[in-house]
Design a protein around this motif. Structure first.
Motif, mmCIF file in Angstrom:
data_model
loop_
_atom_site.group_PDB
_atom_site.id
_atom_site.type_symbol
_atom_site.label_atom_id
_atom_site.label_comp_id
_atom_site.label_asym_id
_atom_site.label_seq_id
_atom_site.Cartn_x
_atom_site.Cartn_y
_atom_site.Cartn_z
ATOM 1 N N TRP A 53 0.821 -1.217 0.000
ATOM 2 C CA TRP A 53 0.000 0.000 0.000
ATOM 3 C C TRP A 53 0.854 1.265 0.000
ATOM 4 C CZ3 TRP A 53 -5.050 -0.498 -0.791
ATOM 5 C CH2 TRP A 53 -5.741 -1.606 -0.317
ATOM 6 N N ILE A 54 0.370 2.239 -0.702
ATOM 7 C CA ILE A 54 0.981 3.563 -0.560
ATOM 8 C C ILE A 54 0.251 4.237 0.590
ATOM 9 C CG2 ILE A 54 1.365 5.786 -1.661
ATOM 10 C CD1 ILE A 54 1.167 4.332 -4.353
ATOM 11 N N SER A 55 0.973 4.490 1.643
ATOM 12 C CA SER A 55 0.299 5.067 2.807
ATOM 13 C C SER A 55 0.138 6.581 2.612
ATOM 14 C CB SER A 55 1.093 4.785 4.076
ATOM 15 O OG SER A 55 2.281 5.541 4.056
ATOM 16 N N LYS A 56 -0.685 7.103 3.442
ATOM 17 C CA LYS A 56 -0.950 8.539 3.355
ATOM 18 C C LYS A 56 0.315 9.332 3.616
ATOM 19 C CE LYS A 56 -4.371 11.869 4.924
ATOM 20 N NZ LYS A 56 -4.845 12.180 3.582
ATOM 21 N N LYS A 57 1.101 8.793 4.525
ATOM 22 C CA LYS A 57 2.331 9.490 4.873
ATOM 23 C C LYS A 57 3.285 9.525 3.676
ATOM 24 C CE LYS A 57 5.811 9.512 8.483
ATOM 25 N NZ LYS A 57 6.497 8.623 9.433
ATOM 26 N N GLU A 58 3.361 8.415 3.050
ATOM 27 C CA GLU A 58 4.228 8.357 1.878
ATOM 28 C C GLU A 58 3.767 9.328 0.802
ATOM 29 O OE1 GLU A 58 5.981 3.871 1.519
ATOM 30 O OE2 GLU A 58 3.821 4.124 1.394
ATOM 31 N N TYR A 59 2.470 9.417 0.686
ATOM 32 C CA TYR A 59 1.922 10.342 -0.301
ATOM 33 C C TYR A 59 2.269 11.773 0.058
ATOM 34 C CZ TYR A 59 -1.567 13.260 -2.588
ATOM 35 O OH TYR A 59 -2.182 14.242 -3.294
ATOM 36 N N GLU A 60 2.144 12.057 1.335
ATOM 37 C CA GLU A 60 2.437 13.422 1.755
ATOM 38 C C GLU A 60 3.904 13.760 1.575
ATOM 39 O OE1 GLU A 60 0.798 13.179 5.607
ATOM 40 O OE2 GLU A 60 -1.229 13.681 4.917
ATOM 41 N N GLU A 61 4.737 12.763 1.770
ATOM 42 C CA GLU A 61 6.163 13.019 1.640
ATOM 43 C C GLU A 61 6.586 13.167 0.183
ATOM 44 O OE1 GLU A 61 8.081 9.887 3.698
ATOM 45 O OE2 GLU A 61 7.517 10.667 5.672
ATOM 46 N N ASN A 62 6.029 12.298 -0.646
ATOM 47 C CA ASN A 62 6.537 12.226 -2.016
ATOM 48 C C ASN A 62 5.647 12.892 -3.052
ATOM 49 O OD1 ASN A 62 8.900 10.399 -1.540
ATOM 50 N ND2 ASN A 62 7.245 9.123 -0.754
ATOM 51 N N GLY A 63 4.431 13.204 -2.656
ATOM 52 C CA GLY A 63 3.530 13.785 -3.637
ATOM 53 C C GLY A 63 2.897 12.720 -4.507
ATOM 54 N N ALA A 64 2.110 13.185 -5.446
ATOM 55 C CA ALA A 64 1.332 12.254 -6.259
ATOM 56 C C ALA A 64 2.212 11.396 -7.156
ATOM 57 C CB ALA A 64 0.329 13.023 -7.110
ATOM 58 N N GLY A 65 3.441 11.865 -7.354
ATOM 59 C CA GLY A 65 4.340 11.120 -8.242
ATOM 60 C C GLY A 65 4.690 9.742 -7.726
ATOM 61 N N ILE A 66 4.410 9.500 -6.468
ATOM 62 C CA ILE A 66 4.791 8.203 -5.891
ATOM 63 C C ILE A 66 4.059 7.046 -6.561
ATOM 64 C CG2 ILE A 66 3.043 8.243 -4.070
ATOM 65 C CD1 ILE A 66 5.226 6.995 -2.255
ATOM 66 N N VAL A 67 2.895 7.366 -7.077
ATOM 67 C CA VAL A 67 2.113 6.275 -7.669
ATOM 68 C C VAL A 67 2.850 5.695 -8.877
ATOM 69 C CG1 VAL A 67 0.710 7.654 -9.256
ATOM 70 C CG2 VAL A 67 -0.258 5.617 -8.222
ATOM 71 N N GLU A 68 3.573 6.547 -9.590
ATOM 72 C CA GLU A 68 4.335 6.064 -10.737
ATOM 73 C C GLU A 68 5.490 5.177 -10.292
ATOM 74 O OE1 GLU A 68 4.380 6.735 -14.466
ATOM 75 O OE2 GLU A 68 2.370 6.531 -13.658
ATOM 76 N N LYS A 69 6.027 5.556 -9.131
ATOM 77 C CA LYS A 69 7.197 4.834 -8.650
ATOM 78 C C LYS A 69 6.817 3.484 -8.057
ATOM 79 C CE LYS A 69 9.930 8.137 -6.954
ATOM 80 N NZ LYS A 69 10.448 8.909 -5.799
ATOM 81 N N ARG A 70 5.649 3.474 -7.425
ATOM 82 C CA ARG A 70 5.301 2.259 -6.691
ATOM 83 C C ARG A 70 4.434 1.296 -7.497
ATOM 84 N NH1 ARG A 70 5.478 3.026 -1.140
ATOM 85 N NH2 ARG A 70 4.574 0.961 -0.939
ATOM 86 N N CYS A 71 3.383 1.845 -8.068
ATOM 87 C CA CYS A 71 2.449 0.947 -8.764
ATOM 88 C C CYS A 71 2.930 0.738 -10.194
ATOM 89 C CB CYS A 71 1.044 1.545 -8.761
ATOM 90 S SG CYS A 71 0.478 1.967 -7.132
ATOM 91 N N LYS A 72 3.841 -0.194 -10.330
ATOM 92 C CA LYS A 72 4.445 -0.343 -11.652
ATOM 93 C C LYS A 72 3.659 -1.325 -12.494
ATOM 94 C CE LYS A 72 8.963 1.141 -10.515
ATOM 95 N NZ LYS A 72 10.256 0.822 -9.947
#
Lengths: 658, 477
Positions: free
Chosen positions: B458-477
């Motif tokens: 899971w992408i946690s809320k904290k991770e989202y707050e830290e990395n911004g929306a771009g995290i989805v590209e990095k994580r959900c490959k």
């Protein structure tokens, strides 16, 4: 009533009084266990207790029996240590344990993972996070080890013309991200050169051009890096077995081989339907061949086993077989040995024949019906025996015809005299054609197999002899005679052809000689030539006689045997008989007259007749020469032969007519 | 004592499940499905079509209604779709949020609404319709501001088309995190989920949906991007083929959805309809008619259309004659006219397999090329993956999507593949239950989100707050 009582009644020894009380005790114990079963019913079982499992119908009772308070469940937060951030706190339903105070996790407060954690941290410092359960699935989190290298290490060992450090880093990153799943790494591999500055512009352009890296390229680079880094960390000679093997595998990776393999695989996928089918059928064939060899091997093994005679413990001692009892046991042994070898066919006839073989000697009429029928079929198929005779005679006679099937006990067989065989119409054959045939067919077959011209000639001859081509009564003897007759006619016709040929050749030779003489200027001598022709004709006839004699002997012999039985054919054969008899006469007459010459001459003639060669022409001339010399000395013989000659020439004239 | 395990003590761990009350949302062009992770069927299935009612009294524009129940003939009513027809990705984000909220919040968690009677619309006397699920854009925005985040307790797993773009993905996580306050979020691709629903981590997913047909290779739970093949051969294309067939039929067959019918009388087969049509005293938007037509055609597809099972193409000589001798199917239109359908029902679906057999289409872009037929999509997909994977993929073909429920579809697909790859082991895996086929991607998402091992993803809320929306590209490959 127990089995003991039964034994007592029947005065059977059984067991003594000892075990009895023990048994009783046992049953009593069993009885106690089986409640709700009538005593009488239970007694039926005797010593052995009845195997009835009592049905328990307490389904509902148990359900309502446990009146414990309902289990309490709670939403319990947990963390997952496998996560990178550890901050995510999810909650799942867990059974409430008494150890934990019920107030501790308050669902209302935990709307959000983030503030919740903060709160907890604030509330009771370090104790709370420790209490929070870790996900039991965290242990499944495994990561691959991707080789690490520093800038220096890269420059010293890993530098590669084809790969920049940047791209190598990118590759290592991808490997880590996708856990060494090469198809995915290759699929997602999309390296964009970062440094777009002018100095490396040409370089990057080259890289751009061949940026489409194959899966093998990626693998090769990764294995190269991994192997080198392994060697850097621990020199090859210090590696343990597993490490060394891994290192070996990685260094021996050959992208070209891999590529070739894939090309093959691709070609294999692109096969057409026919190719695929062919391959399939070939595979099937191979499988079948293998199966067959296996079967063959098995059969051979079986055969070897069979070749070992059945080992009976009594083979050494023959005395045991001297009684009928001993013989019986031997038979049983053999049969069981057979049975163990799965020889059912032999077993079957063997087992049946034992009682049946005794039958015929006692009462011949009671042969099994099937056998009788088979006998009659065989007889009619042969075309020789008289089926009517057979059906009565076979009861005794047929049995000996298949002694091999009788196996262990060959039945007695009465030897028939020749006379009896004749009267019963019994004949023996080496081989019988399958199925019944008509006797008449045999005659027809001889005629129909010939060519048309030959057929016409044979019928002409038959007409000449006044033998009808269609037999009015084809009994066995008549048919036999007819067969002989036809064979003889055939031979006769063959010889006739030969003689015609020789005549023609002689004529030719003579003409040649005359030409030669003429050329030599010799005055032709009519007398000599005449005698030559005479001699030649004489030799010819002699030869003819020899052949006729040979034929006639056969025909005469036949005629003797058949004369009694065939009124029509016999009469016809008489006509034929004349010539051979005369031939005989001539031969016998010639012998005393000119013993040396006549016999010689005849021998030569016979020889000539036998060798149906063209070279005979030469011999013939020698023969004629001989005759020329001999003629004056043996006038009497000549006279006789002349008389014969007349009759023979008569005959030949007749033939020529045809 | 060996006691039967009570439900309380059954170790769920052996199935690898660990429920965290996650929600799963699967949006497609024709339908949007939402439900709780761990269940086998989505709790809420709505058409992605929604109704837009023009407000007559206000200048604000329009309000939207969601759900089949609210799409009926009324004035100033337009039927729209928030998804893109060609791509099956979200087009209209504003409405998408409304649709999703109406599903995830109102339909899945009705008790949440009941706590706020002022908001639930029951007491709104103003609009006479009484739309419980009607969501006002303004109201929802207001909602998001003052109330605590509505999905703060439930992680959300969303599915996306494999060709979804980065922008759309970032938008999705933004909505989940900002608007709904999800503690965790994950974006999963539909083929992966469909493969999971079939119990496979590696599969060739053939998804024949409403607007699109896609073929994607999935390896170890990840799609192979190069293998993605997409074509518009799907349910809607098939509907157009049916329309074309109706038009060319003699006599021409009128598609009259039931809303147009006042009353009907039974007529003989082939006879013209004698129904009395309803007269509306207002003008209907053509989109409504189109939507209703589509519903009627869907019914027709479900009950009549069949795929020629093969071997060989339907156009091969003899096949049509054979079909003509066999019993057909009778379909009665809402206006009462009915007819026996024999060879036509095979002809409409043949274009999926054989582009030469497709019926003339209204527009040029509706036409499919050879490369867009289902077998060719599969071939192209396989050619784009590594050779070593191909046999395995052919042995694990997962067929999903509602249009794959056409009678004989799997037989034909199997035959085509056997002919295309002789000597290879071809095995189709198609769920037998219609729900499993229609909601394949959702079910896979439901399985994924309830797995214990998934919690680390899971992408946690904290991770989202830290990395911004771009995290989805990095994580959900």
């Amino acid at each position: 009533m127990t089995s003991h009582d039964v034994r007592e009644m029947l005065n059977l020894p059984g067991e003594g009084g000892g075990p009895r009380p023990a048994k009783k005790q046992k049953t009593s114990i069993a009885r106690q266990n089986l409640k709700g079963l009538a005593r009488e019913v239970q007694n039926l079982g005797g010593d052995n207790p009845i195997a009835i499992v009592p049905e328990i119908s307490s389904f509902k009772k148990r359900r309502f029996g446990s009146r414990k308070p309902a289990a309490r469940w709670e939403m319990r937060p947990f963390r997952n240590s496998a996560r990178g951030d550890e901050s995510l706190i999810l909650r799942h339903w867990r059974r409430k344990t008494d150890v934990q105070p019920p107030a501790a996790p308050q669902p209302e407060q935990q709307q959000n993972g983030q503030p919740d954690e903060d709160k907890m941290d604030a509330d009771n410092g370090e104790s709370k996070p420790e209490e929070m359960e870790d996900s039991s699935f965290a242990k499944f989190n495994v990561k691959v080890d991707v080789p690490q290298y520093s800038e220096d290490q890269y420059n010293s060992t890993l530098a590669n013309n084809d790969w920049t450090k940047d791209e190598t880093d990118y590759l290592m990153e991808a490997v880590r991200d996708y856990d060494l799943r090469w198809p995915i790494i290759w699929d997602r591999y999309d390296y964009q050169s970062k440094d777009g500055d002018a100095s490396t512009d040409s370089n990057t352009a080259v890289v751009q051009a061949r940026k489409a890296r194959t899966l093998e390229d990626l693998k090769a680079r990764y294995y190269e890096v991994a192997a080198k880094m392994m060697a850097v960390q621990r020199p090859v000679q210090y590696m343990n077995q597993a490490e060394y093997n891994l290192h070996e595998i990685m260094t021996s990776f050959k992208p070209e081989d891999e590529m070739r393999r894939k090309k093959f695989a691709e070609a294999q996928m692109g096969r057409s339907k026919e190719e695929a089918r062919e391959e399939e059928s070939l595979l099937l064939e191979v499988r079948r061949i293998l199966a067959r060899t296996e079967k063959f091997n098995q059969e051979r093994r079986e055969l070897y086993n069979r070749l070992d005679y059945p080992t009976t413990e009594t083979t050494q001692d023959l005395s045991t077989f001297k009684t009928s009892n001993g013989l019986h046991t031997l038979l049983q042994n053999l049969m069981t040995a057979d049975k163990s070898k799965k020889r059912k066919s032999l077993m079957g006839t063997d087992g049946q024949s034992t009682p049946a073989s005794a039958g015929p000697s006692a009462q011949p009429g009671s042969t099994p019906l099937a056998e009788q029928r088979r006998e009659s079929i065989a007889a009619s198929a042969s075309g020789h025996g008289h089926s009517r005779h057979d059906s009565t005679a076979s009861a005794t006679d047929a049995r000996p015809e298949k002694p091999t099937k009788k196996g262990a006990q060959p039945p007695e067989r009465r030897k028939l005299t020749e006379q009896e065989e004749l009267t019963y119409g019994v004949s023996t054959h080496d081989r019988l054609p399958s199925g019944p045939t008509f006797r008449y067919d045999r005659i027809n077959k001889i005629l129909t197999t010939k060519s048309n011209a030959q057929h016409a000639r044979i019928t002409n001859t038959l007409n000449e002899l006044d033998v009808p081509a269609r037999l009015t009564m084809p009994t066995k003897a008549v048919v036999d005679q007819m067969e002989h007759l036809l064979v003889n006619i055939q031979t006769l016709l063959d010889l006739k052809k030969l003689s015609d040929k020789f005549d023609a050749e002689i004529k030719l030779e003579k003409a040649k000689k005359a030409e030669k003489d003429k050329a030599a200027g010799i005055v032709p001598q009519p007398a000599a030539s005449e005698s030559a022709t005479k001699g030649s004709s004489n030799g010819d006839t002699a030869k003819e006689n020899g052949a006729a004699k040979k034929d006639g002997k056969k025909a005469g012999g036949d005629a003797v045997t058949s004369s009694t039985e065939k009124p029509a054919a016999g009469h016809d054969a008489n006509g034929d008989k004349d010539t051979p008899n005369k031939g005989d006469e001539q031969a016998s007459a010639e012998k005393p007259a000119g013993e040396s010459t006549g016999a010689d001459e005849e021998k030569a003639a016979v020889k000539d007749a036998q060798d149906k060669d063209t070279t005979n022409g030469v011999k013939q001339e020698i023969g004629t020469g001989e005759e020329k010399e001999e003629r004056p000395s043996s006038s009497g013989g000549q006279k006789r032969s002349a008389s014969v000659l007349s009759s023979v020439s008569d005959k030949s004239a007749k033939r020529q007519k045809k | 004592m060996a006691q039967p395990l009570t439900t309380a003590s059954v170790p769920t761990d052996i199935y690898g499940g660990d429920e965290v009350s996650a929600l799963v949302l699967d949006a497609g062009y024709c339908q949007t499905r939402a439900g709780f992770a761990g269940e086998d069927v989505p709790k809420s299935v709505l058409p992605s079509f929604y109704g837009s009612i023009k407000d007559t009294n206000a200048a604000s524009g329009s309000r939207n209604v969601f759900g089949e129940d609210y799409i009926f003939a009324r004035p100033d009513f337009e039927v729209k779709n928030y998804m893109s027809r060609t791509e099956s990705v979200v087009e209209d984000w504003d409405t998408a949020v409304q649709v999703w909220e109406s599903m995830l919040l109102d339909r899945l968690q009705p008790e949440r609404r009941q706590t706020q009677p002022s908001k639930n619309g029951l007491n709104d006397g103003a609009d006479g319709e009484g739309d419980v699920s009607m969501e006002d854009a303004a109201a929802s925005a207001e909602n998001a501001e003052n109330a605590e985040k509505p999905l703060a307790e439930s992680p959300l797993l969303m599915t996306e088309a494999p060709w979804n773009q980065g922008k759309a993905r970032e938008k999705a996580i933004e909505i989940a995190m900002e608007n709904w306050g999800c503690p965790a979020f994950w974006l999963s691709r539909t083929p992966v989920c469909a493969a999971f629903a079939a119990g496979k981590a590696s599969a060739l997913v053939v998804d024949v949906g409403g607007a699109n047909t896609s073929v994607t290779a999935v390896h170890d739970g990840m799609i192979l991007k190069r293998s993605i093949q997409k074509s518009h051969v799907g349910g809607i294309w098939l509907s157009n083929q049916i329309r074309s067939m109706f038009d060319s039929n003699d006599p021409k067959i009128e598609v009259r959805p039931s809303y147009m019918i006042e009353s009907k009388v039974p007529v003989d087969a082939g006879a013209p309809s004698q129904a009395i049509l309803r007269k509306l005293n207002y003008e209907l938007h053509p989109s409504f008619r189109a939507y209703e037509d589509e519903r009627l055609l869907t019914e027709y597809k479900e009950s009549v259309v069949e795929v020629w099972r093969g071997p060989g193409r339907y156009s091969n000589p003899g096949n049509e004659e054979l079909v003509k001798t066999q019993p057909g199917r009778i379909f009665e239109m809402p206006d009462g006219s009915n007819q026996m359908w024999r060879e036509q029902r095979f002809r409409v679906s043949e274009g999926m397999w054989d582009e030469t057999a497709q019926l003339p289409t209204a527009s040029e872009e509706e036409r499919i090329t050879k490369a867009q037929t289902v077998p060719e999509l599969i071939r192209a997909c396989l050619n784009a993956v590594d050779v070593d994977l191909r046999p395995n993929l052919l042995g694990n073909i997962v067929v999903t999507g509602g249009t794959s429920l056409l009678n004989g579809f799997n037989d034909r697909l199997n035959n085509e593949l056997m002919a295309m790859y002789p000597g290879m082991r071809v095995k189709l895996h198609a769920a037998g239950l219609t729900t499993e086929r229609r909601f394949g991607a959702w079910i896979g998402g439901s399985i994924l989100a309830s797995l214990g091992t998934f919690h680390q993803m899971w992408i946690s809320k904290k991770e989202y707050e830290e990395n911004g929306a771009g995290i989805v590209e990095k994580r959900c490959k």
